[in-house]
Design an enzyme around this catalytic site. Structure first.
Site, PDB file in Angstrom:
ATOM      1  N   SER B 149      32.154 -53.179  39.730  1.00 26.11           N
ATOM      2  CA  SER B 149      33.566 -52.826  39.686  1.00 26.11           C
ATOM      3  C   SER B 149      34.398 -54.037  39.228  1.00 26.11           C
ATOM      4  O   SER B 149      34.087 -54.617  38.194  1.00 26.11           O
ATOM      5  CB  SER B 149      33.990 -52.338  41.074  1.00 26.11           C
ATOM      6  OG  SER B 149      35.158 -51.588  40.997  1.00 26.11           O
ATOM      7  N   ARG B 219      44.532 -46.874  50.466  1.00 23.95           N
ATOM      8  CA  ARG B 219      43.089 -46.942  50.676  1.00 23.95           C
ATOM      9  C   ARG B 219      42.446 -45.550  50.671  1.00 23.95           C
ATOM     10  O   ARG B 219      41.372 -45.353  50.119  1.00 23.95           O
ATOM     11  CB  ARG B 219      42.803 -47.653  52.003  1.00 23.95           C
ATOM     12  CG  ARG B 219      41.344 -47.725  52.371  1.00 23.95           C
ATOM     13  CD  ARG B 219      40.537 -48.484  51.348  1.00 23.95           C
ATOM     14  NE  ARG B 219      39.181 -48.756  51.822  1.00 23.95           N
ATOM     15  CZ  ARG B 219      38.269 -49.385  51.114  1.00 23.95           C
ATOM     16  NH1 ARG B 219      38.568 -49.815  49.909  1.00 23.95           N
ATOM     17  NH2 ARG B 219      37.067 -49.605  51.587  1.00 23.95           N
ATOM     18  N   ASP B 315      29.509 -41.745  38.674  1.00 20.79           N
ATOM     19  CA  ASP B 315      30.689 -42.616  38.757  1.00 20.79           C
ATOM     20  C   ASP B 315      31.728 -42.141  37.757  1.00 20.79           C
ATOM     21  O   ASP B 315      31.537 -42.262  36.547  1.00 20.79           O
ATOM     22  CB  ASP B 315      30.254 -44.060  38.444  1.00 20.79           C
ATOM     23  CG  ASP B 315      31.385 -45.073  38.600  1.00 20.79           C
ATOM     24  OD1 ASP B 315      32.546 -44.666  38.766  1.00 20.79           O
ATOM     25  OD2 ASP B 315      31.084 -46.278  38.553  1.00 20.79           O
ATOM     26  N   HIS B 348      31.087 -44.010  42.384  1.00 15.72           N
ATOM     27  CA  HIS B 348      31.287 -45.432  42.089  1.00 15.72           C
ATOM     28  C   HIS B 348      30.709 -46.325  43.197  1.00 15.72           C
ATOM     29  O   HIS B 348      30.209 -47.413  42.933  1.00 15.72           O
ATOM     30  CB  HIS B 348      32.781 -45.689  41.909  1.00 15.72           C
ATOM     31  CG  HIS B 348      33.117 -47.092  41.556  1.00 15.72           C
ATOM     32  ND1 HIS B 348      32.618 -47.725  40.435  1.00 15.72           N
ATOM     33  CD2 HIS B 348      33.908 -48.011  42.175  1.00 15.72           C
ATOM     34  CE1 HIS B 348      33.090 -48.962  40.389  1.00 15.72           C
ATOM     35  NE2 HIS B 348      33.862 -49.167  41.423  1.00 15.72           N
ATOM     36  N   ASP B 349      30.788 -45.847  44.424  1.00 19.06           N
ATOM     37  CA  ASP B 349      30.288 -46.617  45.572  1.00 19.06           C
ATOM     38  C   ASP B 349      28.784 -46.900  45.511  1.00 19.06           C
ATOM     39  O   ASP B 349      28.291 -47.723  46.287  1.00 19.06           O
ATOM     40  CB  ASP B 349      30.578 -45.865  46.881  1.00 19.06           C
ATOM     41  CG  ASP B 349      31.716 -46.511  47.650  1.00 19.06           C
ATOM     42  OD1 ASP B 349      32.215 -47.555  47.204  1.00 19.06           O
ATOM     43  OD2 ASP B 349      32.097 -45.965  48.705  1.00 19.06           O
TER      44      ASP B 349
END
Lengths: 197, 379
Positions: B149, B219, B315, B348-349
């Protein structure tokens, strides 16, 4: 390493830059890197095989030759190698054009559909040929555009592609193809290997 | 939390550094952490770059938050980035809130906290600052630089700025130019913070109030973008928080709601709202292609660094296509590059989670570089 790769590595001069298209698990690449100090890169559509190559320290990108060759600059490799995959592309002519653009010279090997066992299989059994070199059934084969050694030579002539060397494998023995012996080689060889530009 | 920050490793850089925005900074701090042992040749060092909300505590227990380090899945003894074998360095980025020079520090000129008077920081500034740390640690050339990222963006910027300072580079799930969608999502987060009256134009430190609600919403929104639709569906579906029926209220009926609320409230305990504004801005400003007049491959011209670009199939924040742009640019300039898209439903994580195929690729690529460099050094 299989005989075909031995032949291909003998064609390739030391210290040259090579792109192996459809490099599989990187056997040929590793041989060229370790024994001939070639600067090698690979392109391979199967993730598992790409990962295998990376673990061997080989630089390989995941991707399909029909889409990915465009990104390489003109004549950026001394040799581009395509082993027994030309017949599996949707547009083999386009791929061949790209190979010739990217490489100063291109090495293409093709499984010969004119091989006598293939001919006899179709002639006597009346079903699509299944041989050691072409192990798939008609419904699950990746091969869309099979050709013979003669077909490939004719094609090169028609498209003004210069053939620098024509070799063939007959019972694991390597020999040159000439105009004179073409008829026989096209029957008795299971694989043709061409150096073109 | 502030007391604990005082006890962490810090390098005070005396030199002055000119930021992209034109301002000069000096006597600034870089908070860092290292893991493993540097070998005699100093050839086993890996610089890890953290992402938006990460920090220098890559693995083990983070002494400030008392939680596991953000990349404990990948870094540790016997893990992909093996601390028994490599020397791992990570520093808190400029504008961060874990001890490095950031908006929560005191401005020596005014003796007040910087807040929004802190200069705008770029990815390039972050990377330049970390060079001082390498100098301080006596490392001439790294074995690798790695990060996902925003960490991946730093990898790209580092390899472009300092091609001779690393043998290899591993940009993971990132992009060479922040996309419009990603700028939009960052703006959403920033506006959530700024809309919180407690934010007080960035001067919340002058009051006892913090923009916790705004930061939590930022968040929550961001967290959704780190996951995938399929991953969310499989993990939560329409499962209810309490067995039985809907409560016909706006309480968290669904598990996904309470999960997000938990993520939000947890985050405000460990992160600073102004830092969030500054770091997301740095990501938005990142455009390596533009730094080289629209030709990304010039960013890596003549590089000898070996790259391994990794993306994840699910992602959608930094999709494979954007990672592939990097690969294409590297191929166009004849660089040494490997690329693989790892299959994962975790979005993405994925780069932070236990995705075996990914960790295997990471481990084996590093191992091959390590062997190559070791052989080179022996000769």
């Amino acid at each position: 390493m299989k005989k075909e790769f031995e032949v291909i590595s003998q064609i390739i001069q030391n210290n040259k830059k090579v792109l192996d298209v459809g490099c599989g698990d990187g056997t040929l690449m590793q041989f060229l890197k370790l024994n001939q100090q070639n600067n090698v890169r690979g392109l391979e559509p199967q993730k598992k095989l790409v990962q295998k190559c990376i673990s061997k320290g080989l630089s390989v990108i995941e991707g399909d030759a029909e889409k990915e060759l465009i990104q390489f600059p003109e004549k950026s490799f001394d040799y581009v190698v395509l082993s027994q995959t030309l017949q599996a592309f949707i547009a083999p002519e386009e791929v061949l054009k790209q190979l010739l653009r990217v490489g100063k010279q291109t090495i293409v090997s093709i499984p010969n559909f004119g091989y006598w066992k293939v001919r006899l299989h179709l002639l006597f059994k009346g079903t699509m040929p299944v041989t050691n070199n072409l192990p798939n059934q008609w419904y699950d084969t990746p091969n869309l555009h099979m050709c013979t050694i003669q077909d490939f030579v004719n094609f090169c002539k028609e498209k003004n592609i210069k053939i620098d060397r024509s070799l063939c494998l007959t019972n694991e023995k390597i020999s040159e193809i000439t105009n004179k012996n073409m008829f026989y080689k096209n029957i008795f060889s299971h694989l043709g290997i061409f150096l073109i530009q | 939390m502030n007391n604990k920050i005082k006890n962490i490793k810090k390098l005070i850089v005396k030199d002055s550094l000119e930021l992209d925005c034109g301002k000069l900074i000096k006597n600034f701090s870089i908070a860092y952490e290292t893991y493993g042992t540097l070998n005699k040749n100093k050839s086993n060092a890996i610089l890890v770059f953290h992402a938006l909300t990460g920090d220098q505590f890559v693995t083990n227990i983070n002494p400030v938050t008392n939680r596991e380090g953000w990349w404990a899945t990948a870094v540790g003894p016997g893990k992909a980035i093996d601390t028994n074998k490599y020397f791992i360095i990570c520093s808190n980025v400029l504008a961060g809130c874990m001890g490095s020079f950031g908006p929560g520090e005191i401005n020596p000129e005014t003796n007040e906290l910087f807040g929004t008077t802190f200069p705008i920081i770029t990815i390039k500034d972050m990377v330049k600052a970390q060079i001082y740390l390498l100098k301080y640690l006596g490392i001439e050339k790294l074995l690798s630089v790695a990060g996902g990222s925003m960490g991946g963006m730093q990898v790209l910027q580092f390899s472009s700025l300092y091609p001779d300072k690393t043998y290899s580079a591993i940009p993971i799930a990132c992009s060479a130019s922040h996309s419009a969608q990603n700028i939009a999502l960052n703006e959403l987060g920033r506006q959530a913070i700024m809309a919180d009256p407690n934010w007080n134009k960035g001067n919340y430190f002058k009051t006892d109030l913090s923009p916790n609600k705004g930061l939590a919403v930022a968040r929550m929104a961001a967290h959704i973008t780190y996951l995938s639709k399929k991953g969310l569906q499989e993990k939560f579906g329409r499962k209810l928080q309490e067995k039985g029926s809907l409560k016909f209220s706006f309480d968290a009926d669904f598990q996904i709601e309470s999960y997000l609320r938990y993520q939000g409230s947890n985050f405000v305990d460990r992160f600073d709202a102004n830092s969030y504004l500054y770091i997301t801005r740095a990501m938005d400003y990142f455009d390596l292609e533009k730094q080289f007049n629209g030709n990304l491959s010039l960013a890596f011209k003549n590089t000898k660094t070996k790259f391994c670009v990794i993306s994840f199939s699910s992602d959608w924040l930094y999709p494979t296509a954007e990672n592939k742009e990097i690969v294409i640019a590297l191929n166009a300039c004849g660089a040494n590059v490997s690329f693989v898209e790892v299959n994962s439903d975790k979005g993405h994580d994925s780069f932070l989670l236990n995705v075996p195929e990914f960790l295997k690729t990471l481990s084996e690529f590093l191992n091959s570089i390590y062997n190559e460099v070791s052989n080179e050094k022996r000769i």
